[in-house]
Motif scaffolding. Structure first.
Motif, mmCIF file in Angstrom:
data_model
loop_
_atom_site.group_PDB
_atom_site.id
_atom_site.type_symbol
_atom_site.label_atom_id
_atom_site.label_comp_id
_atom_site.label_asym_id
_atom_site.label_seq_id
_atom_site.Cartn_x
_atom_site.Cartn_y
_atom_site.Cartn_z
ATOM 1 N N ALA A 68 27.885 -4.165 -17.522
ATOM 2 C CA ALA A 68 27.018 -3.078 -17.988
ATOM 3 C C ALA A 68 25.566 -3.307 -17.597
ATOM 4 C CB ALA A 68 27.128 -2.917 -19.498
ATOM 5 N N CYS A 69 25.162 -4.571 -17.523
ATOM 6 C CA CYS A 69 23.790 -4.903 -17.124
ATOM 7 C C CYS A 69 23.753 -6.364 -16.702
ATOM 8 C CB CYS A 69 22.798 -4.642 -18.252
ATOM 9 S SG CYS A 69 23.115 -5.601 -19.747
ATOM 10 N N GLN A 70 22.796 -6.710 -15.856
ATOM 11 C CA GLN A 70 22.638 -8.103 -15.441
ATOM 12 C C GLN A 70 21.958 -8.936 -16.517
ATOM 13 O OE1 GLN A 70 20.967 -6.827 -11.330
ATOM 14 N NE2 GLN A 70 21.655 -8.913 -11.058
ATOM 15 N N GLY A 71 21.018 -8.320 -17.199
ATOM 16 C CA GLY A 71 20.296 -9.017 -18.253
ATOM 17 C C GLY A 71 19.786 -8.011 -19.263
ATOM 18 N N ILE A 72 19.537 -8.484 -20.470
ATOM 19 C CA ILE A 72 19.055 -7.588 -21.524
ATOM 20 C C ILE A 72 18.131 -8.371 -22.450
ATOM 21 C CG2 ILE A 72 21.019 -8.011 -23.076
ATOM 22 C CD1 ILE A 72 20.944 -4.990 -23.717
ATOM 23 N N GLY A 73 17.017 -7.746 -22.812
ATOM 24 C CA GLY A 73 16.047 -8.390 -23.701
ATOM 25 C C GLY A 73 15.624 -7.447 -24.804
ATOM 26 N N LEU A 74 15.577 -7.951 -26.027
ATOM 27 C CA LEU A 74 15.218 -7.167 -27.207
ATOM 28 C C LEU A 74 14.113 -7.905 -27.957
ATOM 29 C CD1 LEU A 74 16.244 -4.641 -28.929
ATOM 30 C CD2 LEU A 74 17.568 -6.304 -30.241
ATOM 31 N N ASP A 75 13.065 -7.174 -28.354
ATOM 32 C CA ASP A 75 11.968 -7.819 -29.074
ATOM 33 C C ASP A 75 11.410 -6.885 -30.130
ATOM 34 O OD1 ASP A 75 9.879 -10.042 -29.266
ATOM 35 O OD2 ASP A 75 8.622 -8.271 -28.993
ATOM 36 N N GLN A 76 11.075 -7.454 -31.276
ATOM 37 C CA GLN A 76 10.501 -6.693 -32.389
ATOM 38 C C GLN A 76 9.171 -7.316 -32.778
ATOM 39 O OE1 GLN A 76 9.810 -6.377 -36.758
ATOM 40 N NE2 GLN A 76 11.038 -8.053 -36.012
ATOM 41 N N GLU A 77 8.156 -6.478 -32.969
ATOM 42 C CA GLU A 77 6.828 -6.945 -33.349
ATOM 43 C C GLU A 77 6.254 -6.061 -34.445
ATOM 44 O OE1 GLU A 77 5.561 -9.690 -32.097
ATOM 45 O OE2 GLU A 77 7.028 -9.944 -30.467
ATOM 46 N N SER A 78 5.410 -6.652 -35.284
ATOM 47 C CA SER A 78 4.613 -5.859 -36.213
ATOM 48 C C SER A 78 3.433 -5.277 -35.450
ATOM 49 C CB SER A 78 4.089 -6.727 -37.362
ATOM 50 O OG SER A 78 5.157 -7.235 -38.127
ATOM 51 N N LEU A 79 3.072 -4.037 -35.756
ATOM 52 C CA LEU A 79 1.951 -3.404 -35.064
ATOM 53 C C LEU A 79 0.645 -4.138 -35.368
ATOM 54 C CD1 LEU A 79 2.461 0.461 -35.355
ATOM 55 C CD2 LEU A 79 2.363 -0.916 -33.273
ATOM 56 N N LEU A 80 -0.098 -4.468 -34.324
ATOM 57 C CA LEU A 80 -1.403 -5.095 -34.487
ATOM 58 C C LEU A 80 -2.420 -4.064 -34.972
ATOM 59 C CD1 LEU A 80 -1.526 -7.055 -31.106
ATOM 60 C CD2 LEU A 80 -1.264 -8.089 -33.368
ATOM 61 N N ASP A 81 -3.329 -4.493 -35.828
ATOM 62 C CA ASP A 81 -4.435 -3.584 -36.153
ATOM 63 C C ASP A 81 -5.415 -3.595 -34.981
ATOM 64 O OD1 ASP A 81 -6.444 -5.707 -36.509
ATOM 65 O OD2 ASP A 81 -5.464 -6.141 -38.416
ATOM 66 N N ASP A 82 -6.305 -2.603 -34.957
ATOM 67 C CA ASP A 82 -7.185 -2.440 -33.798
ATOM 68 C C ASP A 82 -8.077 -3.650 -33.552
ATOM 69 O OD1 ASP A 82 -6.063 0.009 -33.439
ATOM 70 O OD2 ASP A 82 -7.802 1.181 -34.084
ATOM 71 N N GLU A 83 -8.572 -4.261 -34.631
ATOM 72 C CA GLU A 83 -9.475 -5.403 -34.477
ATOM 73 C C GLU A 83 -8.759 -6.593 -33.835
ATOM 74 O OE1 GLU A 83 -12.133 -8.382 -37.302
ATOM 75 O OE2 GLU A 83 -11.493 -6.440 -38.101
ATOM 76 N N ARG A 84 -7.552 -6.884 -34.316
ATOM 77 C CA ARG A 84 -6.796 -8.015 -33.743
ATOM 78 C C ARG A 84 -6.368 -7.690 -32.315
ATOM 79 N NH1 ARG A 84 -1.582 -10.926 -35.160
ATOM 80 N NH2 ARG A 84 -2.033 -13.037 -34.490
ATOM 81 N N ALA A 85 -5.982 -6.445 -32.082
ATOM 82 C CA ALA A 85 -5.578 -6.039 -30.734
ATOM 83 C C ALA A 85 -6.729 -6.221 -29.753
ATOM 84 C CB ALA A 85 -5.113 -4.591 -30.740
ATOM 85 N N GLU A 86 -7.929 -5.897 -30.181
ATOM 86 C CA GLU A 86 -9.113 -6.059 -29.321
ATOM 87 C C GLU A 86 -9.311 -7.520 -28.960
ATOM 88 O OE1 GLU A 86 -11.660 -4.607 -26.980
ATOM 89 O OE2 GLU A 86 -11.430 -3.144 -28.583
ATOM 90 N N ARG A 87 -9.100 -8.405 -29.935
ATOM 91 C CA ARG A 87 -9.271 -9.844 -29.690
ATOM 92 C C ARG A 87 -8.221 -10.386 -28.733
ATOM 93 N NH1 ARG A 87 -9.738 -10.457 -35.311
ATOM 94 N NH2 ARG A 87 -7.809 -11.662 -35.345
ATOM 95 N N LEU A 88 -6.992 -9.870 -28.837
ATOM 96 C CA LEU A 88 -5.877 -10.422 -28.057
ATOM 97 C C LEU A 88 -5.669 -9.747 -26.707
ATOM 98 C CD1 LEU A 88 -3.223 -10.837 -30.914
ATOM 99 C CD2 LEU A 88 -4.547 -12.640 -29.805
#
Length: 233
Positions: free
Chosen positions: A118-138
């Motif tokens: 069905a596929c050669q590879g598969i990847g699944l990831d879950q994250e909590s949404l970053l707030d804008d201030e942390r997103a700016e830093r990262l």
């Protein structure tokens, strides 16, 4: 029948992402480390390594929830009763001919599996949404120069979280195929839209097949402040 540990909610057999992947099965559950019982691993019929026994309740609960989901997904896929062990790098050991991925964090775990046809590879990831201030830093650590230029600053939290998650899913899909590690600067998200579709490009050579310039599709969805992404190769 699913042998559920006390710390896990009933399993969901569903496909929350926008684009079904033919032949793939996804199972998820919520979990609460505070509800982890001393006999939960035994109750679920899942082995506990010495290092896992020494780890904190959160690590034990997320591992247990992820493996319970993986076993249920494999049972739904082809009837086998199998719990993925871990390689030395902590990645799951899947049966021959199976492609799979496990994700967990913030009280939620999921696993997706498919036959290699069905596929050669598969990847699944879950994250909590970053707030804008942390997103700016990262942003500078996660995004390439071109990605930073394309970034919609009005949705910076979503944009940075999504880029991080898609690159994690890409790594999970390709590392088992190439056994080569790569990092945030070695891939870029070319585009994504409100329908949950995304397009990625490799910026490094991992193998003759998975080389610089190779593009792949990704998909994602938002649910309860969490972002779930999937990349299939």
């Amino acid at each position: 029948m699913d042998r559920l540990p006390t710390c896990c909610t009933p399993l969901q057999h569903h496909w929350p992402l926008p684009q079904p992947l033919p032949g793939a099965v996804l199972v998820s559950c919520a979990f609460d480390p505070k509800r982890l019982a001393a006999d939960d691993f035994q109750r679920a019929g899942i082995a506990q390594s010495p290092s896992l026994q020494r780890s904190v309740a959160k690590r034990q609960a997320e591992y247990l929830a992820g493996r319970v989901c993986a076993r249920a997904a494999l049972q739904r896929l082809d009837g086998r009763d199998y719990v993925p062990d871990s390689h030395e790098d902590r990645s799951p050991v899947w049966p021959v001919g199976i492609r799979g991925s496990i994700t967990h964090g913030q009280g939620w775990a999921a696993a997706v599996v498919a036959h290699e046809g069905a596929c050669q590879g598969i990847g699944l990831d879950q994250e909590s949404l970053l707030d804008d201030e942390r997103a700016e830093r990262l942003a500078g650590e996660i995004l390439t120069a071109d990605e930073l230029q394309r970034l919609d600053r009005s949705r910076i939290g979503l944009g940075v979280t999504l880029t991080f998650s898609l690159k994690e899913s890409l790594f999970k899909a390709l590392y088992p195929l190439t056994l080569k590690r790569f990092y945030f600067e070695h891939a870029e998200v070319l585009e994504w839209d409100a329908t949950g579709h995304a397009r990625l490009r490799l910026l490094t050579d991992l193998s003759s097949e998975w080389h610089h310039g190779r593009e792949l599709d990704g998909q994602f969805c938002l649910q309860d402040g969490h972002l779930l992404s999937l990349v299939s190769a």
